[in-house]
Design a protein around this motif. Structure first.
Motif, mmCIF file in Angstrom:
data_model
loop_
_atom_site.group_PDB
_atom_site.id
_atom_site.type_symbol
_atom_site.label_atom_id
_atom_site.label_comp_id
_atom_site.label_asym_id
_atom_site.label_seq_id
_atom_site.Cartn_x
_atom_site.Cartn_y
_atom_site.Cartn_z
ATOM 1 N N LEU A 1 21.902 27.897 21.855
ATOM 2 C CA LEU A 1 20.860 29.094 21.958
ATOM 3 C C LEU A 1 21.054 29.844 23.008
ATOM 4 O O LEU A 1 21.467 29.453 24.167
ATOM 5 C CB LEU A 1 19.482 28.300 21.925
ATOM 6 N N ARG A 2 20.704 31.196 22.701
ATOM 7 C CA ARG A 2 20.725 32.155 23.876
ATOM 8 C C ARG A 2 19.719 32.077 24.813
ATOM 9 O O ARG A 2 18.696 31.429 24.437
ATOM 10 C CB ARG A 2 21.006 33.548 23.227
ATOM 11 N N GLU B 1 18.788 28.010 12.097
ATOM 12 C CA GLU B 1 19.786 28.296 13.222
ATOM 13 C C GLU B 1 19.467 28.702 14.427
ATOM 14 O O GLU B 1 20.243 28.112 15.327
ATOM 15 C CB GLU B 1 20.443 29.525 12.292
ATOM 16 N N ARG B 2 18.249 29.367 14.614
ATOM 17 C CA ARG B 2 17.631 29.739 15.988
ATOM 18 C C ARG B 2 16.190 29.882 15.673
ATOM 19 O O ARG B 2 15.786 29.800 14.509
ATOM 20 C CB ARG B 2 18.388 30.813 16.238
ATOM 21 N N LEU C 1 11.648 29.068 22.027
ATOM 22 C CA LEU C 1 12.343 27.527 22.671
ATOM 23 C C LEU C 1 11.266 26.857 22.792
ATOM 24 O O LEU C 1 11.610 25.651 22.602
ATOM 25 C CB LEU C 1 13.371 27.900 23.806
ATOM 26 N N HIS D 1 15.995 38.497 18.215
ATOM 27 C CA HIS D 1 16.225 38.219 16.691
ATOM 28 C C HIS D 1 15.086 37.793 16.183
ATOM 29 O O HIS D 1 14.902 38.294 14.870
ATOM 30 C CB HIS D 1 17.035 36.659 17.037
ATOM 31 N N ARG E 1 22.864 20.981 19.781
ATOM 32 C CA ARG E 1 22.200 22.181 19.228
ATOM 33 C C ARG E 1 21.792 23.297 20.143
ATOM 34 O O ARG E 1 21.906 24.295 20.238
ATOM 35 C CB ARG E 1 21.527 21.911 18.163
ATOM 36 N N ARG E 2 20.902 22.613 20.993
ATOM 37 C CA ARG E 2 20.132 23.434 22.079
ATOM 38 C C ARG E 2 20.885 24.432 22.959
ATOM 39 O O ARG E 2 20.633 25.456 23.265
ATOM 40 C CB ARG E 2 19.165 22.537 22.884
ATOM 41 N N GLU F 1 16.821 35.450 22.125
ATOM 42 C CA GLU F 1 16.295 34.684 20.983
ATOM 43 C C GLU F 1 15.008 35.421 20.448
ATOM 44 O O GLU F 1 14.809 35.671 19.280
ATOM 45 C CB GLU F 1 15.757 33.453 21.093
#
Length: 611
Positions: free
Chosen positions: A158-159, A21-22, A51, A167, A154-155, A164
């Motif tokens: 992302l935050r 998911e991330r 990332l 998380h 998808r990218r 990230e």
């Protein structure tokens, strides 16, 4: 568009959405694989919030050169080989899809060495059949770069790197709490964020928990260790004084697997039901151990949720275990704690809770309200208590406390000094100052009275219908249409707690009777507050039962004596005696401490006596 088969790469990328998911999802999957490999140390290196790069290195058993290509294939695993094995799986990873899913959305390089190998072997996910020799110690190193670089759609969801990494830190903390015998290291952009050495005794375990949850949790911690019906619950729960505005300090594990389970969490929450109110959340770290066949770990794509075969049994066991631990700490004084000033020793345990039973007063006793006159002396039972302690109580119309020290010194010399002692004064009409055999007691009169009222209302409710007092002149309530509808739907529940409110129009209602215990409080304001707080919570029989305690707690809070109300010495002593016969008197309904003790040794240190 005609129906057609998807190619393998697209299938893998779609399936990866369930696992990745991330960046935090990758960290979780890789660290779980390291734990399954028997690692003693696990190091996680993050770049740019995950990332750009994620590296996980362990010292586990490693992967043989001949199995590296198979390790990157979909649905390839060494952890299960049959349906029976799946039903009793004890490993964290077992589906054989983590590495394949990660490789489909990022660049992945796998380097591993077994203890029997002369050197490590390395393989890239882009060419899994081309393994080559590499340098490396026993264990596995997985290097993931440029997450979702090939899937821009998808990218973009992302935050920021900071978010990230937050998380990732949460996932890292959860994994570090799942295995105390393993050491963990976390680095971000070259900076070491956390280093947790293996913990193998209670002291080092508590130290790891305090490092992750904060020193405040450790100061309020209560140990849990219960066994029943083939289950064992261990860990720690925090006293209500460490309640949170959000559920960010709740960690639950089943057979060392981090989980989020509604049944488990509700059981813990229920243990705090009489201790926390409104939107406060408890803090805890709890570990449930049971037969692997009694829990289905294959209920969630990311293995974050489980299903219990006997969910009611698990729920009740968790509830009873947590409630027993909290009750024990209220019945047994905590070790002295240092708060505010380093020279003061504070004991925040509940007084007199060891009896385990509440001593409710007779319904009808007057209670204070925000705008009504408060006459505690007329409450049932207070006259008897005043007679028993007449030697320390001044006349009701006297506000002078000049002779209080002499009275209290005389009382302290007797053998009948009660646990909460005797009142000697009031500070800014907020706090009661009392003296007992150990030293000084400070009482938050609103918090203490709130708990006393709540327990009295609960005891009365559990013993039968609450006694009510019918108003000579009914009060008209002006409500919104939604509130009027809630009153009409919840009339039965309101009657259960002693409030007879009937809808009289589209936006109005009539208050006809109130609980006798609160008859001298500002019951009109109380009725407005209760109606506003109920909303849809009272619809249906189950909603009625679930809302009773909340309604009673609201009523106790609204009717309790407020800051700024000046009490006589007799009224203060009456409250102290009520506290001694009230369960959980150490905290109010919202989890705030209601009293603290400063012993003589602490006072001596404060004034440097004997130094």
């Amino acid at each position: 568009m005609p129906i057609r088969l998807l190619d393998d790469r697209l299938i893998s990328q779609i399936a990866a959405g369930e696992v990745v998911e991330r960046p935090a999802s990758i960290v979780k999957e890789l660290v779980e694989n390291s734990l399954d490999a028997g690692a003693c140390w696990i190091q996680v290196d993050i770049e740019h919030g995950g990332l750009r790069r994620i590296v996980v290195v362990d010292d586990g058993c490693g992967i043989g050169a001949g199995e590296l290509e198979l390790a990157l294939a979909r649905h390839a695993t060494s952890k299960i080989d049959s349906l029976d094995a799946l039903e009793a799986v004890a490993s964290l990873g077992f589906r054989g899809e983590a590495l394949a899913s990660i490789a489909s959305v990022a660049d992945l390089r796998l380097t591993s060495r077994t203890s029997a190998a002369e050197h490590a072997w390395c393989v890239d996910a882009a060419a899994p059949d081309r393994a080559r020799p590499a340098a490396g110690d026993t264990g596995t190193r997985i290097d993931v770069r440029e997450l979702f670089a090939r899937i821009p759609a998808r990218r973009k969801f992302l935050r920021t790197p900071v978010t990230e990494f937050t998380h990732i830190r949460k996932a890292f903390n959860q994994l570090a709490l799942s295995r105390f015998d393993v050491g963990f290291v976390l680095r971000h952009d070259g900076n070491e964020i956390a280093r947790l050495a293996p913990a193998r005794d209670d002291t080092s375990m508590r130290q790891r928990v305090a490092t992750i949850l904060g020193a405040g949790f450790d100061e309020h911690v209560v140990a849990v260790d219960e066994q029943a019906a083939g289950m064992r619950l261990t860990g720690w729960v925090a006293t209500p004084g460490f309640s949170r505005g959000q559920a960010d300090r709740q960690y639950s594990f089943v057979n060392a697997r981090p989980i989020r389970d509604r049944i488990f969490n509700h059981g813990v929450r229920l243990a705090y039901r009489d201790r926390l109110h409104n939107q406060r959340h408890p803090a805890y770290v709890l570990y449930l151990s049971l037969d692997a066949r009694q829990v289905d770990v294959n209920a969630h794509p990311a293995k974050a949720e489980v299903r219990f075969r006997q969910s009611r049994l698990v729920h009740d066991f968790v509830f009873r275990s947590a409630a027993r631990a909290l009750a024990a700490v209220e019945a047994t004084p905590h070790p002295a704690r240092e708060v505010a000033l380093p020279v003061t020793d504070i004991d925040c345990s509940g007084p007199g809770a060891g009896s385990g039973t509440a001593a409710p007063t007779t319904p009808g006793g007057p209670m204070p309200g925000p705008s009504r006159s408060f006459d505690w002396s007329s409450a049932p039972g207070v006259a008897q208590r005043r007679a028993a302690y007449a030697f320390q109580s001044p006349p009701a119309d006297s506000r002078s406390t000049a002779d209080a020290p002499a009275r209290e010194e005389t009382a302290a010399e007797t053998e009948t000094v009660p646990p909460m002692g005797y009142a000697i004064g009031q500070l800014h009409d907020i706090y009661i100052l009392a003296q007992n055999a150990h030293g000084l007691i400070l009482v938050d009169m609103h918090a203490a009275h709130e708990r006393v009222l709540y327990e009295q209302l609960k005891a009365e409710f559990s013993s039968g219908p609450i006694q009510t007092k019918r108003l000579l002149v009914p009060e008209t309530l002006s409500l919104s249409e939604a509130e009027a509808a809630a009153v009409e739907a919840g009339a039965e529940a309101l009657a259960l707690v002693g409030l007879e409110i009937t809808r009289s129009g589209p936006a109005s209602a009539v208050l006809r009777s109130v609980p006798a215990l609160l008859a001298r409080s500002d019951y009109v304001a109380l009725a407005y507050d209760v109606v506003a707080a109920l909303g849809d919570g009272l619809r249906g029989a189950d909603g009625v039962r679930d809302s009773i305690d909340d309604v009673l707690a609201d009523m106790g809070c609204k009717a309790a004596v407020k800051a700024g109300r000046r009490l006589t010495i007799a009224e203060m002593n009456a409250l102290l005696r009520d506290m001694e016969h009230t369960d959980r008197a150490g905290h109010c309904n919202h989890g705030r401490p209601s009293w603290i003790q400063v012993d003589m040794a602490g006072l001596d240190r404060l004034f440097l006596r004997g130094q």
